[in-house]
Scaffold this motif. Structure first.
Motif, PDB file in Angstrom:
ATOM      1  N   ALA A 122       0.838  -1.214   0.000  1.00 47.22           N
ATOM      2  CA  ALA A 122       0.000   0.000   0.000  1.00 47.22           C
ATOM      3  C   ALA A 122       0.866   1.255   0.000  1.00 47.22           C
ATOM      4  CB  ALA A 122      -0.921  -0.011   1.207  1.00 47.22           C
ATOM      5  N   VAL A 123       1.947   1.230   0.749  1.00 48.80           N
ATOM      6  CA  VAL A 123       2.840   2.396   0.821  1.00 48.80           C
ATOM      7  C   VAL A 123       3.688   2.496  -0.440  1.00 48.80           C
ATOM      8  CG1 VAL A 123       4.768   3.416   2.083  1.00 48.80           C
ATOM      9  CG2 VAL A 123       2.871   2.355   3.327  1.00 48.80           C
ATOM     10  N   ALA A 124       4.195   1.366  -0.928  1.00 54.64           N
ATOM     11  CA  ALA A 124       5.097   1.388  -2.080  1.00 54.64           C
ATOM     12  C   ALA A 124       4.376   1.802  -3.353  1.00 54.64           C
ATOM     13  CB  ALA A 124       5.727   0.010  -2.264  1.00 54.64           C
ATOM     14  N   VAL A 125       3.177   1.339  -3.537  1.00 55.99           N
ATOM     15  CA  VAL A 125       2.432   1.661  -4.760  1.00 55.99           C
ATOM     16  C   VAL A 125       1.796   3.036  -4.662  1.00 55.99           C
ATOM     17  CG1 VAL A 125       0.508   0.912  -6.235  1.00 55.99           C
ATOM     18  CG2 VAL A 125       2.039  -0.786  -5.225  1.00 55.99           C
ATOM     19  N   GLY A 126       1.646   3.527  -3.454  1.00 56.52           N
ATOM     20  CA  GLY A 126       1.029   4.826  -3.267  1.00 56.52           C
ATOM     21  C   GLY A 126      -0.463   4.801  -3.457  1.00 56.52           C
ATOM     22  N   ARG A 127      -1.076   3.759  -2.946  1.00 51.62           N
ATOM     23  CA  ARG A 127      -2.521   3.632  -3.092  1.00 51.62           C
ATOM     24  C   ARG A 127      -3.232   4.654  -2.191  1.00 51.62           C
ATOM     25  NH1 ARG A 127      -3.090  -2.968  -3.015  1.00 51.62           N
ATOM     26  NH2 ARG A 127      -2.212  -3.323  -5.112  1.00 51.62           N
ATOM     27  N   PRO A 128      -4.460   4.956  -2.598  1.00 52.61           N
ATOM     28  CA  PRO A 128      -5.248   5.857  -1.736  1.00 52.61           C
ATOM     29  C   PRO A 128      -5.483   5.213  -0.365  1.00 52.61           C
ATOM     30  CG  PRO A 128      -6.234   5.672  -3.922  1.00 52.61           C
ATOM     31  CD  PRO A 128      -5.154   4.643  -3.860  1.00 52.61           C
ATOM     32  N   TYR A 129      -5.527   6.024   0.629  1.00 53.14           N
ATOM     33  CA  TYR A 129      -5.769   5.543   2.017  1.00 53.14           C
ATOM     34  C   TYR A 129      -4.662   4.595   2.479  1.00 53.14           C
ATOM     35  CZ  TYR A 129     -10.405   7.019   0.404  1.00 53.14           C
ATOM     36  OH  TYR A 129     -11.452   7.704  -0.173  1.00 53.14           O
ATOM     37  N   SER A 130      -3.474   4.786   2.018  1.00 52.60           N
ATOM     38  CA  SER A 130      -2.379   3.887   2.406  1.00 52.60           C
ATOM     39  C   SER A 130      -2.147   3.926   3.923  1.00 52.60           C
ATOM     40  CB  SER A 130      -1.089   4.250   1.669  1.00 52.60           C
ATOM     41  OG  SER A 130      -0.707   5.603   1.946  1.00 52.60           O
ATOM     42  N   GLY A 131      -2.237   5.126   4.499  1.00 52.69           N
ATOM     43  CA  GLY A 131      -2.058   5.219   5.940  1.00 52.69           C
ATOM     44  C   GLY A 131      -3.132   4.449   6.685  1.00 52.69           C
ATOM     45  N   LEU A 132      -4.368   4.555   6.201  1.00 56.71           N
ATOM     46  CA  LEU A 132      -5.463   3.821   6.841  1.00 56.71           C
ATOM     47  C   LEU A 132      -5.279   2.316   6.669  1.00 56.71           C
ATOM     48  CD1 LEU A 132      -8.122   3.966   8.361  1.00 56.71           C
ATOM     49  CD2 LEU A 132      -9.312   4.164   6.141  1.00 56.71           C
ATOM     50  N   ILE A 133      -4.776   1.940   5.484  1.00 52.64           N
ATOM     51  CA  ILE A 133      -4.537   0.499   5.250  1.00 52.64           C
ATOM     52  C   ILE A 133      -3.509  -0.028   6.243  1.00 52.64           C
ATOM     53  CG2 ILE A 133      -3.579  -1.158   3.617  1.00 52.64           C
ATOM     54  CD1 ILE A 133      -4.785   0.520   1.358  1.00 52.64           C
ATOM     55  N   VAL A 134      -2.417   0.732   6.449  1.00 50.12           N
ATOM     56  CA  VAL A 134      -1.392   0.305   7.405  1.00 50.12           C
ATOM     57  C   VAL A 134      -1.984   0.222   8.807  1.00 50.12           C
ATOM     58  CG1 VAL A 134       0.787   0.940   8.485  1.00 50.12           C
ATOM     59  CG2 VAL A 134       0.501   1.224   6.021  1.00 50.12           C
ATOM     60  N   ALA A 135      -2.796   1.221   9.186  1.00 49.37           N
ATOM     61  CA  ALA A 135      -3.398   1.231  10.523  1.00 49.37           C
ATOM     62  C   ALA A 135      -4.312   0.021  10.725  1.00 49.37           C
ATOM     63  CB  ALA A 135      -4.163   2.522  10.747  1.00 49.37           C
ATOM     64  N   VAL A 136      -5.146  -0.276   9.709  1.00 47.48           N
ATOM     65  CA  VAL A 136      -6.059  -1.431   9.825  1.00 47.48           C
ATOM     66  C   VAL A 136      -5.266  -2.736   9.874  1.00 47.48           C
ATOM     67  CG1 VAL A 136      -7.908  -2.701   8.687  1.00 47.48           C
ATOM     68  CG2 VAL A 136      -7.970  -0.218   8.738  1.00 47.48           C
ATOM     69  N   ALA A 137      -4.178  -2.812   9.080  1.00 45.64           N
ATOM     70  CA  ALA A 137      -3.348  -4.031   9.114  1.00 45.64           C
ATOM     71  C   ALA A 137      -2.729  -4.215  10.487  1.00 45.64           C
ATOM     72  CB  ALA A 137      -2.268  -3.938   8.048  1.00 45.64           C
ATOM     73  N   VAL A 138      -2.266  -3.114  11.091  1.00 43.30           N
ATOM     74  CA  VAL A 138      -1.694  -3.212  12.435  1.00 43.30           C
ATOM     75  C   VAL A 138      -2.762  -3.633  13.434  1.00 43.30           C
ATOM     76  CG1 VAL A 138      -0.637  -1.907  14.314  1.00 43.30           C
ATOM     77  CG2 VAL A 138       0.145  -1.565  11.956  1.00 43.30           C
ATOM     78  N   LEU A 139      -3.960  -3.022  13.306  1.00 46.82           N
ATOM     79  CA  LEU A 139      -5.060  -3.391  14.206  1.00 46.82           C
ATOM     80  C   LEU A 139      -5.422  -4.865  14.053  1.00 46.82           C
ATOM     81  CD1 LEU A 139      -7.245  -2.600  16.233  1.00 46.82           C
ATOM     82  CD2 LEU A 139      -8.700  -1.927  14.291  1.00 46.82           C
ATOM     83  N   CYS A 140      -5.432  -5.332  12.787  1.00 46.75           N
ATOM     84  CA  CYS A 140      -5.729  -6.763  12.553  1.00 46.75           C
ATOM     85  C   CYS A 140      -4.678  -7.634  13.225  1.00 46.75           C
ATOM     86  CB  CYS A 140      -5.784  -7.036  11.055  1.00 46.75           C
ATOM     87  SG  CYS A 140      -6.284  -8.736  10.651  1.00 46.75           S
ATOM     88  N   GLY A 141      -3.410  -7.219  13.136  1.00 44.17           N
ATOM     89  CA  GLY A 141      -2.357  -7.990  13.780  1.00 44.17           C
ATOM     90  C   GLY A 141      -2.495  -8.002  15.289  1.00 44.17           C
ATOM     91  N   LEU A 142      -2.891  -6.872  15.891  1.00 42.13           N
ATOM     92  CA  LEU A 142      -3.063  -6.810  17.334  1.00 42.13           C
ATOM     93  C   LEU A 142      -4.220  -7.679  17.808  1.00 42.13           C
ATOM     94  CD1 LEU A 142      -2.448  -2.980  17.929  1.00 42.13           C
ATOM     95  CD2 LEU A 142      -0.894  -4.878  18.446  1.00 42.13           C
ATOM     96  N   VAL A 143      -5.339  -7.585  17.074  1.00 38.57           N
ATOM     97  CA  VAL A 143      -6.492  -8.425  17.445  1.00 38.57           C
ATOM     98  C   VAL A 143      -6.134  -9.899  17.319  1.00 38.57           C
ATOM     99  CG1 VAL A 143      -8.870  -9.038  16.859  1.00 38.57           C
ATOM    100  CG2 VAL A 143      -8.146  -6.640  16.811  1.00 38.57           C
ATOM    101  N   TYR A 144      -5.385 -10.209  16.253  1.00 38.52           N
ATOM    102  CA  TYR A 144      -4.975 -11.611  16.071  1.00 38.52           C
ATOM    103  C   TYR A 144      -4.060 -12.058  17.213  1.00 38.52           C
ATOM    104  CZ  TYR A 144      -2.787 -15.760  14.119  1.00 38.52           C
ATOM    105  OH  TYR A 144      -2.314 -17.030  13.937  1.00 38.52           O
ATOM    106  N   ALA A 145      -3.175 -11.177  17.678  1.00 40.09           N
ATOM    107  CA  ALA A 145      -2.231 -11.535  18.732  1.00 40.09           C
ATOM    108  C   ALA A 145      -2.907 -11.807  20.066  1.00 40.09           C
ATOM    109  CB  ALA A 145      -1.196 -10.432  18.901  1.00 40.09           C
ATOM    110  N   VAL A 146      -4.114 -11.270  20.237  1.00 35.13           N
ATOM    111  CA  VAL A 146      -4.830 -11.497  21.499  1.00 35.13           C
ATOM    112  C   VAL A 146      -5.147 -12.984  21.689  1.00 35.13           C
ATOM    113  CG1 VAL A 146      -6.972 -11.041  22.747  1.00 35.13           C
ATOM    114  CG2 VAL A 146      -5.773  -9.176  21.609  1.00 35.13           C
ATOM    115  N   GLY A 147      -5.481 -13.669  20.582  1.00 31.03           N
ATOM    116  CA  GLY A 147      -5.886 -15.078  20.675  1.00 31.03           C
ATOM    117  C   GLY A 147      -4.825 -15.965  21.284  1.00 31.03           C
TER     118      GLY A 147
END
Length: 460
Positions: A34-59
């Motif tokens: 998302a960052v390398a290609v310069g897609r729209p909402y790249s910052g939001l994509i990174v934030a959601v990916a991090v959030l997904c990783g955190l939620v996954y780590a809870v399990g």
């Protein structure tokens, strides 16, 4: 089947860590692209990916997720919601569906897992197609094929796990069974050794001790008028003690009786008859019929001990004038007969079982018929001190009085038990026939070749 039912092993832990690393790697890939290609909402994509990783780590950090299917379902639902948000923002989120398939199949029940995997595959196809200008069947192949592979891998792993658990339980049962068998064999060995020692003590030490008692009693009776006769009885008692010591050392080491050292069974029985006849007012004859065959040590020991015990009963209780010992080799069997012309007894009073606790009126079993120097004169006729108390045990005779029928309640009646046990241990039989006033016959019959199961036991 789910992870709550799995016993953690190094293999399952390694697979779990591989799955965690795959999720992290795919989320990182989506963020980097998302960052390398310069897609729209790249910052939001990174934030959601991090959030997904955190939620996954809870399990993995919450034990409740591993121990409760309901908690696991709630955790998967939370991960799924965040993943759908990531998929809506970036087509690269479709690759995260693959590790989600494995989680759903492992944590949920069979039916719920399949339904959830199908729903996840449909969501992945739909989300990926939404990011494309046109839909094509190729867009559905990747998520669908990934779901099929995940189902096949998980089902195969579960089958292997069940087989592994089954083998593990079988090994545990086999180990427990072997331990129980070892304990049972140890117990059987202890009981067999105890029985061997009981028989040997009865046929050697106990009879020798009785002989010593009677010899000392005879010496006491002739004192002070007959010091020479008393000295002779004391010397015989001393020799009996020496002989019994040799017997004790030999049966503890499970060796053959001294009477069989360098001699055949027939020679030992002849010596037994000669010694008994010389020491008592009893004519003892030995007869050998048939063609002698080589005998195992077990056969020789058993038959010699049976002859010793039977003849000791004759000497002490039958009031006989003569006795005959016959060794017969006939038709692959060997028979030993000990017959006397004594008072006899009611053979029906003998118990049929292996125990002789109910002694009836048999002089072979009645403990009160034998004299005991500690109790004074017995109810029967007094023994003649000039004749001695009975055959002595030792290498010269291989014989001793039968302690199984001595006075007192302890040890009485063991003679027939020991004789039967010796015969049965070699696959043979022992019978006692007697009529009051017409003597007694004791017959032991053994096969010349004992079975493999009876040979080791009989040697003891």
């Amino acid at each position: 089947m789910n992870t709550t039912a799995l016993t953690p092993t190094p293999t399952t832990r390694a697979l779990a860590w591989c799955l965690h690393l795959l999720v992290v790697a795919l989320l990182a890939l989506a963020s980097v692209r998302a960052v390398a290609v310069g897609r729209p909402y790249s910052g939001l994509i990174v934030a959601v990916a991090v959030l997904c990783g955190l939620v996954y780590a809870v399990g993995p950090l919450l034990p409740r997720v591993r121990g409760s299917r309901r908690a696991a379902a709630l955790w998967l639902a939370a991960v799924g919601v965040v993943w759908l948000a990531l998929l809506a923002l970036s087509a690269d989120g479709v690759w995260v569906a693959f590790p989600l398939y494995f989680l759903q199949l492992h944590l949920l029940s069979r039916r719920a897992g399949l339904v959830t995997v199908a729903a996840t595959a449909i969501a992945a196809i739909t989300g990926f197609a939404a990011h494309q200008d046109v839909f094509s069947p190729a867009m559905a192949i990747g998520p669908a094929l990934g779901a099929a592979v995940a189902v096949a891998v998980v089902r195969g792993y579960q089958a292997l796990y069940r087989e592994s658990e089954h083998r593990r339980r079988l090994i545990e049962e086999l180990t427990a069974t072997r331990a129980e068998l070892a304990d049972a064999q140890h117990t059987a060995g202890v009981l067999a050794e105890r029985e061997r020692l009981a028989r040997e003590i009865h046929d050697t030490l106990a009879q020798g001790l009785t002989s010593i008692q009677l010899l000392l009693r005879a010496a006491e009776r002739v004192l002070p008028d007959g010091p020479e006769a008393a000295a002779r009885h004391v010397e015989q008692a001393r020799q009996t003690a020496v002989d019994n010591l040799a017997e004790a050392r030999r049966f503890v080491a499970a060796l053959a009786p001294p009477a069989l050292d360098g001699a055949t069974l027939a020679d030992a029985l002849r010596r037994l008859c000669a010694t008994t006849g010389a020491r008592h007012r009893l004519i003892v004859r030995f007869h050998l019929t048939g063609t002698p065959a080589p005998l195992s040590t077990a056969h020789e020991v058993a038959l010699l001990r049976i002859a010793q015990s039977a003849l000791a009963n004759t000497v002490r209780h039958a009031r006989a004038t003569s006795a005959d010992i016959t060794l017969d080799y006939t038709d692959g069997r060997i028979a030993l007969d000990v017959v006397d012309d004594g008072t006899g007894f009611d053979a029906d009073a003998l118990p049929d079982t292996k125990t002789e606790t109910d002694r009836g009126s048999s002089p072979y079993l009645d403990p009160d018929l034998g004299p005991d120097p500690d109790l004074g004169p017995s109810s029967g006729p007094d023994p003649d001190p000039d004749l001695g108390p009975g055959p002595r045990s030792g290498p010269d005779s291989g014989y001793g009085p039968d302690s199984g029928s001595g006075s007192g309640s302890e040890g009485g009646g063991f003679g027939l038990t020991a004789m039967r046990a010796r015969a049965h241990a070699l696959g043979g039989t022992l019978t006692v026939a007697s009529v009051p006033g017409h003597g007694t016959s004791v017959t032991a019959r053994l096969p010349l070749t004992p079975s493999a199961e009876t040979e080791p036991e009989a040697c003891l």
